[in-house]
Scaffold this motif. Structure first.
Motif, mmCIF file in Angstrom:
data_model
loop_
_atom_site.group_PDB
_atom_site.id
_atom_site.type_symbol
_atom_site.label_atom_id
_atom_site.label_comp_id
_atom_site.label_asym_id
_atom_site.label_seq_id
_atom_site.Cartn_x
_atom_site.Cartn_y
_atom_site.Cartn_z
ATOM 1 N N LEU A 422 0.857 -1.196 0.000
ATOM 2 C CA LEU A 422 0.000 0.000 0.000
ATOM 3 C C LEU A 422 0.883 1.232 0.000
ATOM 4 C CD1 LEU A 422 -2.235 -1.251 2.894
ATOM 5 C CD2 LEU A 422 -3.002 -1.054 0.551
ATOM 6 N N TYR A 423 0.376 2.281 -0.572
ATOM 7 C CA TYR A 423 1.087 3.560 -0.542
ATOM 8 C C TYR A 423 0.597 4.364 0.652
ATOM 9 C CZ TYR A 423 2.918 2.402 -5.057
ATOM 10 O OH TYR A 423 3.580 1.765 -6.070
ATOM 11 N N VAL A 424 1.535 4.770 1.462
ATOM 12 C CA VAL A 424 1.166 5.474 2.686
ATOM 13 C C VAL A 424 1.207 6.976 2.427
ATOM 14 C CG1 VAL A 424 1.662 5.756 5.132
ATOM 15 C CG2 VAL A 424 2.179 3.587 3.985
ATOM 16 N N SER A 425 0.050 7.508 2.183
ATOM 17 C CA SER A 425 -0.095 8.942 1.911
ATOM 18 C C SER A 425 -1.372 9.412 2.590
ATOM 19 C CB SER A 425 -0.218 9.181 0.407
ATOM 20 O OG SER A 425 0.955 8.819 -0.242
ATOM 21 N N PRO A 426 -1.540 10.710 2.672
ATOM 22 C CA PRO A 426 -2.800 11.185 3.254
ATOM 23 C C PRO A 426 -3.977 10.665 2.432
ATOM 24 C CG PRO A 426 -1.281 12.994 2.923
ATOM 25 C CD PRO A 426 -0.683 11.821 2.252
ATOM 26 N N TYR A 441 4.387 9.478 6.092
ATOM 27 C CA TYR A 441 3.823 9.499 4.745
ATOM 28 C C TYR A 441 4.923 9.255 3.725
ATOM 29 C CZ TYR A 441 -0.373 11.561 6.764
ATOM 30 O OH TYR A 441 -1.496 11.777 7.497
ATOM 31 N N LEU A 442 4.485 9.105 2.486
ATOM 32 C CA LEU A 442 5.391 8.927 1.345
ATOM 33 C C LEU A 442 6.260 7.687 1.494
ATOM 34 C CD1 LEU A 442 6.582 12.587 0.645
ATOM 35 C CD2 LEU A 442 4.561 11.410 -0.179
ATOM 36 N N THR A 443 5.682 6.679 2.082
ATOM 37 C CA THR A 443 6.393 5.406 2.127
ATOM 38 C C THR A 443 5.455 4.342 1.571
ATOM 39 O OG1 THR A 443 5.537 4.842 4.309
ATOM 40 C CG2 THR A 443 7.622 6.044 4.229
ATOM 41 N N GLU A 444 6.015 3.182 1.376
ATOM 42 C CA GLU A 444 5.173 2.057 1.026
ATOM 43 C C GLU A 444 5.103 1.155 2.244
ATOM 44 O OE1 GLU A 444 6.170 4.262 -1.804
ATOM 45 O OE2 GLU A 444 7.808 2.869 -1.500
ATOM 46 N N SER A 457 -3.800 5.722 7.324
ATOM 47 C CA SER A 457 -4.212 5.923 5.934
ATOM 48 C C SER A 457 -4.252 4.610 5.139
ATOM 49 C CB SER A 457 -3.355 6.981 5.252
ATOM 50 O OG SER A 457 -2.010 6.621 5.251
ATOM 51 N N TYR B 315 7.605 15.176 2.457
ATOM 52 C CA TYR B 315 6.165 15.367 2.526
ATOM 53 C C TYR B 315 5.777 16.839 2.634
ATOM 54 C CZ TYR B 315 1.400 15.272 4.151
ATOM 55 O OH TYR B 315 0.063 15.507 4.281
ATOM 56 N N ARG B 378 6.479 5.874 -7.763
ATOM 57 C CA ARG B 378 6.101 5.847 -6.344
ATOM 58 C C ARG B 378 5.525 7.190 -5.944
ATOM 59 N NH1 ARG B 378 10.399 6.171 -3.286
ATOM 60 N NH2 ARG B 378 9.244 5.686 -1.414
ATOM 61 N N MET B 379 6.237 8.219 -6.356
ATOM 62 C CA MET B 379 5.785 9.554 -5.983
ATOM 63 C C MET B 379 4.504 9.930 -6.716
ATOM 64 S SD MET B 379 7.510 10.590 -3.594
ATOM 65 C CE MET B 379 8.645 9.474 -2.796
ATOM 66 N N ARG B 381 2.142 7.892 -7.262
ATOM 67 C CA ARG B 381 1.068 7.305 -6.445
ATOM 68 C C ARG B 381 0.783 8.160 -5.222
ATOM 69 N NH1 ARG B 381 -0.657 2.187 -7.550
ATOM 70 N NH2 ARG B 381 -2.313 2.940 -6.220
ATOM 71 N N HIS B 382 1.854 8.616 -4.608
ATOM 72 C CA HIS B 382 1.665 9.452 -3.419
ATOM 73 C C HIS B 382 1.019 10.787 -3.793
ATOM 74 C CE1 HIS B 382 3.547 6.731 -0.691
ATOM 75 N NE2 HIS B 382 4.675 6.694 -1.376
ATOM 76 N N LYS B 385 -2.613 10.504 -4.350
ATOM 77 C CA LYS B 385 -3.365 10.463 -3.088
ATOM 78 C C LYS B 385 -3.444 11.845 -2.459
ATOM 79 C CE LYS B 385 -3.431 6.197 -1.127
ATOM 80 N NZ LYS B 385 -3.050 5.354 -0.007
ATOM 81 N N MET B 386 -2.347 12.569 -2.544
ATOM 82 C CA MET B 386 -2.357 13.919 -1.967
ATOM 83 C C MET B 386 -3.366 14.797 -2.691
ATOM 84 S SD MET B 386 1.678 14.592 -1.329
ATOM 85 C CE MET B 386 1.489 16.174 -0.548
ATOM 86 N N PHE B 389 -6.628 13.938 -1.568
ATOM 87 C CA PHE B 389 -6.769 14.419 -0.189
ATOM 88 C C PHE B 389 -7.248 15.871 -0.194
ATOM 89 C CE2 PHE B 389 -4.906 16.471 3.575
ATOM 90 C CZ PHE B 389 -5.453 15.678 4.568
ATOM 91 N N PRO B 411 -1.253 -1.359 -6.117
ATOM 92 C CA PRO B 411 -2.680 -1.612 -6.324
ATOM 93 C C PRO B 411 -3.309 -0.475 -7.109
ATOM 94 C CG PRO B 411 -2.245 -0.896 -4.085
ATOM 95 C CD PRO B 411 -0.916 -1.040 -4.735
#
Lengths: 700, 518
Positions: A422-426, A441-444, A457, B315, B378-379, B381-382, B385-386, B389, B411
């Motif tokens: 999972l992607y850990v973001s807000p 945040y910004l980790t997997e 999250s 972040y 990766r970013m 994906r983040h 999400k942001m 958000f 996913p």
């Protein structure tokens, strides 16, 4: 009757009569006439009075007494404290609203009976409910200004007054009292009336009857009382509150001496003996209620459970014998664990008071046996004397992350795997924007890591994927009975829970996916040994709600909470136990829900008024140490059992961030059909490429 | 200008002194001819249809004429002094070969078809004063310029992995498609720049290669470009063309940021997007591409409405960037915020629920049709999400090759549906097949540890495609090989290889290779 006839005789007839009288008689005639007239007037007045009295009493209902009311006394049911026993059959509490211990008249020592009769109604066996002599004596003494030891009311009258009439002192009530007393004497034997009197009348300090009073004031049975103690108790009948020795010892002592004098008057004591006894010191039992011998919060819970089971409004004083599942050793260890947290809780409370609130920090703990559903221990607060509110059974609080095992169990059962990334973001699901504790945040993260690190999250991501409705259904399956809000916040524990809810839920994981209804009462009997209730068998209370492999996956996840996650401060306990922390918003609630195959123990710490706690208090900092203390003390003398690993599962070491097999990873269980790949390098972004290009073909 | 003048001089001199059209590579004919002093020695025979010296000179002259239309044509006719012409030829062309030849280690066998070593190395400008000096020089030059052994010279810093991969990919291509033996590719480790000229000399004189591949780094590229002009030899460089430079025989075979930017813009245009946002990390290598994209956008008539950057992986920085990108700062929309504040307060009061100011948020303002994000998947994906958000419901995003990782779709995030990225390589499955590799790949993805190998071998493979026309026509004189390459239509303006940029679109939980702008 002759005097009555003249008025019916014509006046001309009188001379004839006078002629027959001698002269002397004639001389006296006017006096006779005067007397006759006076007598006639008196008779008339008397008749009038009698008639008036009759009418008055008739209006009062003296001649039409409701016999049903009398039946209440005739068939008086003696109250008896209900008793609660632990799983070993030891008494832990007596339940009553009025402290009453029924003792048949033949079991009441003669000394007690005689003393009471001596002071209250010395002619008890001679009158028929009303002691005219006694009344006259009392009136005479009062008129003459002399003191009297005995009152005007007989024991029968006192019974009637206490059981049938209001306490006001009026003529009407006195007349009715006398009337009832006559009637009662016709219906009941003297022994029965005396038995009622000695068992049912209030004798102060919450006690009813001589046996209860003996317990309450001297912690003794009736046959253990000394004469001076008997005298004190006998003296209470007149005015229990006034002569309560715990409140008014001097008055009580004076009254005792009166009783001793009355005993002397009744030839029960010699003057010397009377004086001797009057000088003896009286040692009273402590005034602490003896209702709860131990586990007071549990007993309260039992009272409520019993009412529910028996569908009665009252359990106290019903003479019930309630046998419970309480394990005194576990209870004691739970109480010690909670008490042991005093220092840290007080320190947090002190800081909290200075910063964000003034709420008193409370704690509660519930211990159950997951395979039987038995409640083994219950601590509803830090100090029962200070607060009787049972937080272990009645308090509904936000479980925070302690709810997450339900989310992940639903996810794993729907086909997800612990190493799914999972992607850990807000996250923002329908404007629900939970934050990760510590802002990670910004980790997997694999599901496994997200779980043991209690990341919010990713949990919302998972919940969003599987749907909150399915999670709620699963929670219901697991025995979560409190209302659950149909919103995403529920996935992170925003719907309040009781400790009982959490014990049921965690019991499922501890018991290989089987939910067993909680049970605190094994049987209830009456005071004659007759069975009233028998708890259903464990089998009938058990329901399979989660596949055994998934259940163990959660066990493994919660072991990792201790080994690598938010419960790391108790990491060595992962060898025998598992558990999950929970912290609600602003740290108003701190939870640790832990379990072994034999014990589920739920700990809550928080404030009753929802005052936020000082600093970054979490379930791991306040609740976990209590659980830790409990588990260590419990297993110091008990050999731990192992969780059963289902044959369908294999354990693999997996990189907790990217989910590929890794010798330096953490152990995770997988279904044999879902084993992780040997390598999953495409997920692995090395540190060197973290900040730069992942695949910058233009840079050489 | 120097080069142009040089060609002009050669042209004039050769016109006045040479009359032979015989192929320079035919030693017997050449040596027998009175009009030509070109002598070819060595065992290898040059291509049969090597151009005559006259055509060589014409060819040499023509680009310079076209390149320098202002040069007076009468100048070439005015020269009549062969000695002077000889001197000029000597200085502008012969001397370079001569200088290079002196770098060849002694005792090594020179390739056949080259002028005599003694003459090449001993001739001086005073040779022109000899009666046949001019002819001798022209003869030597003819063999030097025309003859080749159809070998490929490679000058790459082979101590490094990436050039090794490129060479490997090249070898694989040529072996598979042209059945070219490995000994036909002469490679040198050019890591040491000081040795570059010696290596070049060996490639020219010992191996008489048809073309040279190099220029992996800027310094060697600069050197090779100079030598290409001096020696009139085609060079294939693994670098981008420098702006403002013109080298007839220099070709560039390497995917460029311009090509990437151009493809992104053409694709955006195909979607009829006229306003684009652009975000990129400052702590990566993306700023150059970001600049290129902005320049390309102007050319394509697309407006880049917002440009923001951030520190990737940080972040706070990314969060601040998102707020700026969607104009979420309260200070920028004070009135709007106050209105939302009052509205929320009113609602809370009417519903008798506690009002919390922190719940008053501004809706994002999206001032572009799509957003270019130059960061790794990766970013992405983040960031996706942001953006969600902050209330962004839908946004098409465009990326580059950094997006290509399974994590872009696993996913699955529906937010990314329809977004696309451009890459230099298409199917990894086909690439590995071409490269003869057995790697655990799918069409779209390869293990991260194989990525570099696959990418750079693929570049080497494409390099092979680019130079294949040369190798397929060994009879063509070396000085004319560049024409062959140009005729292949694989190159665009500036002799830049038309790198086939691939577009991958996220659709239905997978990556689809598709492009609207093809």
């Amino acid at each position: 009757m002759e005097e009555d006839t003249p008025q019916d005789t014509p006046p001309d007839a009188q001379p004839n009569t006078e002629q027959e009288l001698p002269l002397e008689s004639k001389r006296r005639l006017p006096w006779v006439r005067i007397l006759r007239t006076f007598a006639l007037v008196c008779v008339c007045i008397l008749g009038l009075l009698t008639f008036s009295a009759y009418t008055y009493m008739k209006n009062l209902g003296v001649f039409s007494l409701d016999m049903h009311q009398l039946e209440h006394v005739a068939n008086f049911k003696f109250k008896d404290n209900s008793k609660v026993f632990d799983r070993n059959g030891n008494l832990i509490a007596e339940l009553y609203d009025s402290y009453q211990i029924y003792t048949p008249i033949n079991k009441i020592p003669k000394q007690v009976i005689d003393t009471v009769i001596a002071i209250e109604d010395r002619r008890f066996y001679e009158h028929h409910g009303v002691d005219i002599k006694g009344v006259l004596r009392a009136v005479t003494h009062r008129i003459m200004g002399r003191k009297t030891l005995q009152g005007g009311s007989t024991i029968t009258q006192q019974v009637v007054r206490n059981l049938l009439l209001s306490p006001e002192k009026t003529m009407e009530r006195k007349i009715i009292e006398i009337a009832w007393s006559w009637e009662l004497e016709k219906r009941l034997s003297k022994e029965k009336i005396l038995e009622i009197y000695l068992n049912a009348l209030f004798l102060g300090n919450g006690s009813y009857g001589v046996t209860a009073a003996a317990h309450r004031y001297f912690s003794k049975n009736l046959d253990e009382l000394t004469p001076e103690q008997v005298a004190l108790i006998a003296g209470l009948f007149q005015s229990p509150s006034r002569f309560n020795p715990l409140k008014n010892p001097k008055l009580a002592r004076a009254r005792q001496k009166q009783v001793l004098t009355a005993m002397m008057d009744a030839k029960m004591l010699t003057p010397q003996k009377r004086d001797e006894l009057a000088k003896k010191k009286l040692h009273y039992a402590p005034s602490i209620p003896t209702q709860y011998l131990s586990a007071p919060y549990f007993v309260d819970y039992i009272r409520e459970q019993s009412k529910e089971i028996l569908k009665r409004r009252r359990v106290d004083g019903q003479g019930l014998r309630i046998y419970t599942t309480l394990d005194p050793k576990v209870q004691s260890q739970a109480e010690v664990a909670v008490a042991n947290s005093k220092e840290s809780l007080d320190a947090t409370e002190k800081h909290s008071a200075g910063t964000s609130g003034t709420g008193h920090l409370e704690s509660a703990m519930l211990v159950t046996n997951p395979s039987t559903g038995e409640i083994l221990g219950m601590v509803g607060g830090r100090d029962y004397k200070q607060s009787q509110f049972n937080r272990a059974a009645s308090s509904r609080r936000s479980p925070g992350s302690a709810f997450k095992p339900i989310v992940y169990a639903t996810a794993l059962q729907s086909g997800m795997k612990w190493n799914d990334v999972l992607y850990v973001s807000p996250v923002n699901v329908e404007n629900y924007k939970p934050k990760n504790y510590g802002g990670e945040y910004l980790t997997e993260s694999t599901l496994f890591r997200a779980f043991y690190r209690s990341l919010n999250s990713p949990t919302v991501d998972v919940a969003n994927q599987i749907g909150i409705k399915r999670i709620i259904e699963k929670a219901r399956d697991f025995g979560f009975e409190s209302p659950l809000k149909d919103e995403m916040g529920t996935a992170l524990g925003s719907s309040d829970a009781t400790l009982l809810d959490m014990a049921r839920v965690y019991g499922v994981f501890a018991n290989s996916g089987n939910r067993v209804e909680l049970n605190a009462i094994t049987k209830i009997e009456d005071n004659n040994g007759g069975k009233i209730y028998q708890a259903p068998t464990v089998e009938s209370r058990t329901k399979h709600v989660l596949s055994q492999p998934v259940s163990y996956m959660l066990v493994s996840g919660m072991k990792a909470v201790l080994k690598h996650g938010t419960g790391y401060s108790s990491h060595d306990l992962a060898a025998i136990a598992a558990g999950k922390t929970g912290t609600s918003n602003l740290s108003t609630d701190n939870w640790f829900c832990g379990f072994t195959p034999e014990l589920v123990s739920i700990v809550w710490v928080g404030t009753d008024d929802h005052t936020p706690m000082y600093g970054n208090q979490t379930g791991g900092t306040l609740a976990l140490p209590i659980w830790d203390h409990f588990i260590r003390s419990t297993y110091a003398t008990r050999k731990p059992k192992d969780f059963i690993v289902p044959a369908e599962l294999v354990m693999r070491r997996v990189d907790p961030v990217h989910g590929q097999l890794s010798n330096s990873g953490v152990e995770m269980p997988f279904l044999t059909s879902q084993q992780p790949e040997e390598t999953r390098d495409w997920q692995k972004i090395t540190t060197s490429t973290e900040s730069g290009g992942y695949r910058n073909v233009f840079a050489k | 200008m120097f080069l142009q003048n040089k060609y002009l001089l050669i042209f004039i001199l050769l016109l006045t002194t040479c009359s032979s059209d015989e192929p320079a590579s035919e030693p017997t004919k050449s040596t027998r001819s009175k009009k030509s002093t070109v002598k070819v020695s060595g065992k290898e025979k040059a291509p049969k249809n090597s151009p005559t010296l006259t055509t060589l000179v014409e060819e040499k002259a023509s680009p310079s004429q076209s390149a320098s239309p202002s040069a007076p044509p009468q100048e070439s006719k005015s020269s009549g002094n062969s000695a002077d012409n000889c001197r000029k030829v000597y200085q502008s062309l012969f001397s370079h070969y001569q200088r290079l030849s002196r770098l060849v280690p002694k005792g090594r066998d020179w390739a056949a078809g080259l002028p005599k070593q003694d003459f090449l190395q001993s001739a001086t400008i005073s040779t022109c004063d000899e009666s046949d000096g001019y002819e001798k020089i022209l003869g030597a030059l003819s063999s030097l310029l025309n003859n080749h052994t159809n070998k490929i010279g490679v000058l790459l810093p082979l101590r490094n992995t990436k050039p090794q991969y490129i060479l490997n990919g090249l070898q694989r291509n040529l072996a598979a498609n042209l059945n070219l033996q490995q000994d036909k590719i002469i490679s040198y480790d050019s890591s040491n720049m000081n040795a570059l000229e010696v290596q070049l000399a060996e490639l020219i004189f010992l191996h008489q290669v048809a073309t040279i591949v190099g220029g992996y780094d800027a310094a060697s590229a600069t050197q090779l470009k100079l030598w290409s002009d001096r020696l009139m030899i085609p060079m294939v460089l693994l670098s981008e063309p420098s702006r403002g430079e013109q080298h007839d025989r220099v070709f560039y075979v390497y995917p460029t940021l311009d090509q990437m930017g151009s493809k992104i813009m053409r694709e955006a245009k195909a979607y009829h997007w006229t306003r684009l946002g652009l975000i990129y990390p400052v702590n990566g290598d993306q700023s150059q591409l970001a600049n290129t994209i902005q320049e390309t956008a102007k050319k394509e008539g697309i407006t880049v409405t917002r440009v923001e950057n951030y520190t990737t992986g940080n972040y706070e920085s990314m969060d601040a960037m998102a707020k700026k990108l969607f104009v979420l700062e309260q200070s920028q929309r004070e009135e709007e915020y106050q209105a939302a504040y009052l509205k929320a307060k009113k609602i809370a009061e009417s519903q008798k629920i506690p009002f919390q100011a922190k719940n008053v948020v501004l809706q994002p303002k999206i001032e572009f049709d799509a957003l270019i994000v130059l960061d790794q998947y990766r970013m992405i994906r983040h960031l996706a999400k942001m953006f969600q958000f902050y209330g962004v419901r839908s946004l098409k995003m465009i990326g580059n090759q950094e997006w290509r990782g399974p994590g872009i779709i696993e996913p699955y995030d529906p937010f990314l549906e329809g977004s696309f990225f451009v890459d230099i390589i298409g199917s990894y499955l086909q690439a590995t097949k071409k490269l003869g590799l057995t790697r655990d790949v799918t069409d779209n993805f390869a293990p991260v540890e194989s990525l570099q190998e696959l990418d750079f071998k693929y570049i080497g493979y494409k390099l092979g495609d680019a130079i294949a026309p040369i190798l397929k026509n060994p009879q063509i004189a070396r000085r004319k090989l560049h024409e062959t390459m140009l005729k292949s239509k694989m190159f665009e303006a500036g002799n830049q290889y038309k790198w086939p940029m691939e577009v991958f679109t996220i659709r239905n939980r997978s990556l689809i290779s598709t492009s609207l702008s093809n």
